[in-house]
Design an enzyme around this catalytic site. Structure first.
Site, short mmCIF file in Angstrom:
data_model
loop_
_atom_site.label_atom_id
_atom_site.label_comp_id
_atom_site.label_asym_id
_atom_site.label_seq_id
_atom_site.Cartn_x
_atom_site.Cartn_y
_atom_site.Cartn_z
N HIS A 79 0.83 -1.21 0.00
CA HIS A 79 0.00 0.00 0.00
C HIS A 79 0.86 1.26 0.00
O HIS A 79 0.51 2.26 -0.63
CB HIS A 79 -0.95 -0.01 1.19
CG HIS A 79 -1.85 -1.20 1.22
ND1 HIS A 79 -2.47 -1.65 2.36
CD2 HIS A 79 -2.23 -2.06 0.23
CE1 HIS A 79 -3.19 -2.73 2.07
NE2 HIS A 79 -3.05 -3.00 0.79
N HIS A 238 -9.72 -1.87 -4.58
CA HIS A 238 -8.52 -2.22 -3.82
C HIS A 238 -7.59 -3.09 -4.65
O HIS A 238 -6.36 -2.97 -4.54
CB HIS A 238 -8.86 -2.94 -2.51
CG HIS A 238 -7.63 -3.15 -1.68
ND1 HIS A 238 -7.06 -2.14 -0.93
CD2 HIS A 238 -6.81 -4.23 -1.56
CE1 HIS A 238 -5.96 -2.59 -0.37
NE2 HIS A 238 -5.78 -3.86 -0.73
N ASP A 242 -3.66 -2.35 -5.33
CA ASP A 242 -2.58 -3.33 -5.25
C ASP A 242 -1.79 -3.40 -6.55
O ASP A 242 -0.56 -3.48 -6.55
CB ASP A 242 -3.13 -4.72 -4.92
CG ASP A 242 -3.50 -4.89 -3.46
OD1 ASP A 242 -3.04 -4.10 -2.62
OD2 ASP A 242 -4.25 -5.84 -3.16
N HIS A 265 -1.22 -10.29 -6.21
CA HIS A 265 0.18 -9.90 -6.09
C HIS A 265 1.11 -10.86 -6.83
O HIS A 265 2.04 -10.43 -7.51
CB HIS A 265 0.60 -9.84 -4.62
CG HIS A 265 -0.06 -8.75 -3.84
ND1 HIS A 265 0.04 -7.42 -4.21
CD2 HIS A 265 -0.81 -8.78 -2.72
CE1 HIS A 265 -0.63 -6.68 -3.33
NE2 HIS A 265 -1.15 -7.48 -2.42
#
Length: 303
Positions: A79, A238, A242, A265
């Site tokens: 973040h 969100h 990311d 990720h």
């Protein structure tokens, strides 16, 4: 000339680490031109530095974890890196007195505020972008992600969760990512998780700092946070947050378009590694005169 940037002054904040649940002090320091983004664990003697490279990402199980050549770890960097990318900052020292970056409220907004408090300072060196020249794609099962040429920086992201609360929200967004659009549309989106998983992790001494203060928490049917969602489509936003951070693990803003389906990720990092290994797919780009294409770092971020 579009110049490199750092912050103008040292700034500090205190938060709780997601995994240990302990207090963490984060200190951001200006860095000279061509330094890049350097994470530094000052709780160790001697201190340990971590470079921001795709290869430094060694674990993406619960977060983005940087691991150096000696196996020393630094967790939950994603973040903060997203905020740094969105503000177009090229050079920064991030000092931490713990093995993890504080989770804060689970979004990038506290880090945006911290960077704004530090102020933006232009440096006498050309900012280097990574410009995508040809499409690069990676797939794992039904998940996939790709980068392709684009006049700016754009992310088109789709999620697919079989959950009533998530199904009620929009699950696909395409957005030109600029400093302004990130702050207004993306930065407040929090990480999310399921109560049953949090209870299991707490029982196993994991995610001890995880709570409704640092995430959107769901049971089998609904959002449990008393104040609900910050955006009606907070979940996919969100994931875009990311992705902004994951694509900045070179330490350079990208000029290109990311399209992804059910990526996370791990897949984002594999895409970035494949890009950097495919020499024909990208090039360095600098700009002697200002340009107006939509991307972070092309206009001076508001301090």
């Amino acid at each position: 000339m579009i110049k490199q940037r750092t912050i103008a002054q040292v700034v500090k904040a205190i938060g709780i680490g997601l995994h240990k649940g302990e207090k963490v002090t984060i200190t951001l320091r200006p860095a000279s031109a061509n330094t890049g983004i350097v994470f530094r664990r000052v709780d160790l003697d001697p201190v340990v530095d971590f470079e921001t490279t795709p290869e430094a990402v060694g674990d993406t199980q619960l977060c983005t974890c940087l691991i150096n050549k000696d196996g020393v770890r630094l967790s939950t960097t994603e973040h903060l890196i997203a905020a740094v990318a969105a503000m177009g900052i090229d050079n920064l020292i991030v000092e931490l007195d713990s093995s993890e970056v504080p989770i804060m409220d689970g979004s990038a907004l506290p880090f945006i505020y911290l960077l704004q408090k530090g102020g933006i300072e232009e440096q006498n060196a050309a900012k280097r972008f990574i410009r995508i020249k040809e499409k690069v794609r990676i797939e794992e099962g039904d998940k996939w992600a790709e980068l392709e040429p684009y006049d700016g920086f754009h992310i088109d992201f789709e999620i697919a969760f079989d959950h009533p609360a998530i199904n009620e929200s929009r699950q696909r967004i395409g957005l030109d990512i600029t400093t302004k659009s990130f702050i207004e549309e993306i930065s407040r989106a929090r990480t999310f998780g399921f109560m049953k998983d949090i209870e299991y992790m707490h029982a196993n001494n994991l995610a001890l700092g995880g709570s409704m203060d640092s995430a959107v928490v769901l049971d089998e049917f609904k959002v449990l946070n008393p104040n609900g969602l910050r955006y009606s489509d907070e979940f996919v936003k969100h994931k875009i947050l990311d992705c902004v951070g994951d694509m900045f693990m070179t330490g350079h803003n990208i000029l290109g378009k990311v399209t992804a389906f059910k990526s996370g990720h791990d897949l984002n990092n594999k895409l970035l590694r494949k890009l950097m290994a495919t020499e024909s797919a990208w090039e360095w780009a600098t700009f002697e005169t200002p340009v107006t294409m939509p991307a972070p770092g092309l206009e001076l971020a508001p301090a």
